[in-house]
Design an enzyme around this catalytic site. Structure first.
Site, PDB file in Angstrom:
ATOM      1  N   HIS A  24       2.124  -7.773   5.440  1.00  0.00           N
ATOM      2  CA  HIS A  24       2.926  -7.208   6.809  1.00  0.00           C
ATOM      3  C   HIS A  24       3.775  -6.077   6.128  1.00  0.00           C
ATOM      4  O   HIS A  24       4.858  -5.698   6.862  1.00  0.00           O
ATOM      5  CB  HIS A  24       3.750  -8.434   7.254  1.00  0.00           C
ATOM      6  CG  HIS A  24       2.850  -9.729   7.568  1.00  0.00           C
ATOM      7  ND1 HIS A  24       2.285  -9.937   8.775  1.00  0.00           N
ATOM      8  CD2 HIS A  24       2.968 -11.058   6.851  1.00  0.00           C
ATOM      9  CE1 HIS A  24       1.724 -10.919   8.637  1.00  0.00           C
ATOM     10  NE2 HIS A  24       2.082 -11.495   7.575  1.00  0.00           N
TER      11      HIS A  24
ATOM     12  N   SER B  13      -1.395  22.855   1.137  1.00  0.00           N
ATOM     13  CA  SER B  13      -0.645  23.349   2.271  1.00  0.00           C
ATOM     14  C   SER B  13      -0.451  24.708   2.635  1.00  0.00           C
ATOM     15  O   SER B  13      -0.198  25.477   1.588  1.00  0.00           O
ATOM     16  CB  SER B  13       0.778  22.496   2.459  1.00  0.00           C
ATOM     17  OG  SER B  13       1.392  23.390   3.310  1.00  0.00           O
TER      18      SER B  13
END
Length: 460
Positions: free
Chosen positions: A169, A293
């Protein structure tokens, strides 16, 4: 604005062509037509081998020259078929005319009328699709999947002892090892790969509505179902005896659902590796000259896994559509399957592209063990499970009077960080046997991984 010169519309035929080109040998229009020619030629040979309708078996030389029509199928035949189909407006009829034309060239006009004998187009198509899809899967797609499984297996073995904090979770949980977690994916994929490799590839060869009506009208004493079965199985395919005009495509539905299943597992792998990279568990190996980038020079983006993720979604969507459409045909035949099946190569192309990116991506990551160790050391509270379980065992053995050990550990650890020294003090004060206490005091998050390392051996 001027028009561009002719451009590929699909990125599979443009930007990504090199990664998926091997599929085009089978799942392109030309690949399908080559297989159609193969079926027509082999059916003619099968009929003459049985000396049906007063024919004699072709000589080995004649068979070789006839088989060269599909074995040497190339641009000349591709262009010929395109011109003929422009007139016939029927692709399979164009193939029949090609075979007839070549029979005349080879001096085999005497058997020309056995070309496409008693066949409906779907006899040719179902066999050709079974051949091309089987070959594409066995020669291209499955080997690439196996390469990914092998890469995962190697990583699992190499990192079998690399303790890591689990995150059920998304929250800190009982530690595992990176090797065991990667082994889970290899195990899942290997199982589905076996199912795909063991699948059937069916074809029908029973005439206009699957009844051998024309066959029996021409030769009522011939066991036509046996002739058809022998022919189809001789091509390495499975024979479907009970059909309408079309082979029912159930084998395709089964295959595409399994490939989509494999894609779902691969998608899960891609997102998990992406997350591990985000957490710093894996560092990415810089590629010389590459840019992460356009404005941030420091970046190395996990593009291989992102590309795989997206292409698996595209592939899965098309495979789902194929399965949904191909399972149904109105009455004895409609044409929805025809245009749908032309996208089989697109579905496998995006899947193959994803596999290629995953394989490259798995080779461009390096485990950051120091990050894993620091993560473990910051989460000693995950040992609460071990402590409460040992206490329960001690209570059952009559060596402890503690009541509700789960609640005791919950009060200590839930929603808060507990350091090693604090946890050790807590264990020292527990009402449990000395041996149990000693075992707990020896535990660290890094050593609380159970059989994780040993489980990697299950990969064989």
């Amino acid at each position: 604005m001027t028009s561009l010169p002719p451009q590929p519309l699909s990125p599979l035929d443009g930007r990504y062509r090199a990664a998926v080109a091997p599929l085009a040998d089978y799942l392109s229009e030309a690949g399908l037509n080559r297989a159609r020619v193969e079926v027509e030629v082999e059916w003619l040979i099968a009929l003459t081998d049985r000396s049906l309708f007063g024919t004699s078996p072709l000589s080995d030389d004649d068979k070789a020259r006839l088989r060269a029509l599909y074995r040497e199928f190339g641009q000349t035949e591709i262009d010929w078929l395109a011109e003929k189909e422009a007139v016939t407006r029927h692709d399979v009829k164009a193939v029949e005319y090609l075979v007839r034309d070549r029979l005349s060239t080879l001096g085999l006009d005497a058997v020309a009328e056995l070309t496409h004998f008693a066949c409906t187009s779907e006899d040719i198509n179902s066999t050709a699709y079974a051949l091309t899809v089987r070959r594409a899967v066995e020669a291209v797609w499955l080997p690439k999947l196996q390469s990914v499984i092998e890469a995962l297996t190697d990583l699992a073995v190499n990192h079998r002892d690399a303790a890591m904090l689990s995150r059920t979770h998304g929250q800190p949980a009982t530690p595992s090892t990176m090797g065991k977690e990667l082994a889970v994916f290899a195990w899942r994929l290997d199982r589905v790969a076996d199912q795909i490799a063991g699948g059937a590839f069916l074809a029908k060869f029973s005439g206009a509505t699957g009844t051998w009506s024309a066959h029996l009208a021409a030769a009522p004493d011939v066991d036509w179902p046996e002739v058809s079965r022998s022919f189809i199985e001789g091509l390495g395919l499975d024979f479907n005896i009970l059909t309408t005009q079309i082979e029912s495509h159930d084998w395709q539905v089964e295959l595409y659902d399994r490939v989509r299943h494999a894609g779902g597992i691969l998608h899960n792998l891609a997102t998990d590796i992406w997350t591990y990279i985000s957490l710093g568990f894996f560092s990415q190996i810089p590629v010389a000259g590459a840019t992460g980038s356009s404005t941030m020079p420091h970046k190395i983006n996990p593009i291989r896994f992102e590309n795989a993720e997206a292409n698996l979604e595209i592939s899965g969507g098309i495979l789902s559509t194929l399965s949904q459409t191909l399972v149904t045909s109105r009455m004895q035949r409609d044409l929805t399957d025809s245009t749908t099946q032309r996208n089989i190569g697109v579905a496998f192309g995006h899947s193959l592209l994803a596999l290629d990116n995953l394989l490259r991506g798995l080779g461009e990551i390096s485990l950051a063990q120091a990050v894993l160790d620091a993560d473990l050391d910051a989460n000693w509270e995950v040992l609460a499970e071990a402590i409460q379980t040992v206490v329960r065992a001690e209570i059952a053995a009559g060596r402890s009077q503690i009541s509700d050990p789960y609640a005791l550990l919950k009060d200590l650890t839930r929603g808060r960080r507990v350091g090693g020294p604090e946890l050790a003090d807590f264990v020292q004060g527990l009402d449990i046997g000395d041996a149990a206490k000693a075992r707990l005091l020896e535990l660290t998050p890094a050593t609380y991984a159970g059989l994780a390392s040993k489980l990697v051996d299950e990969l064989g």
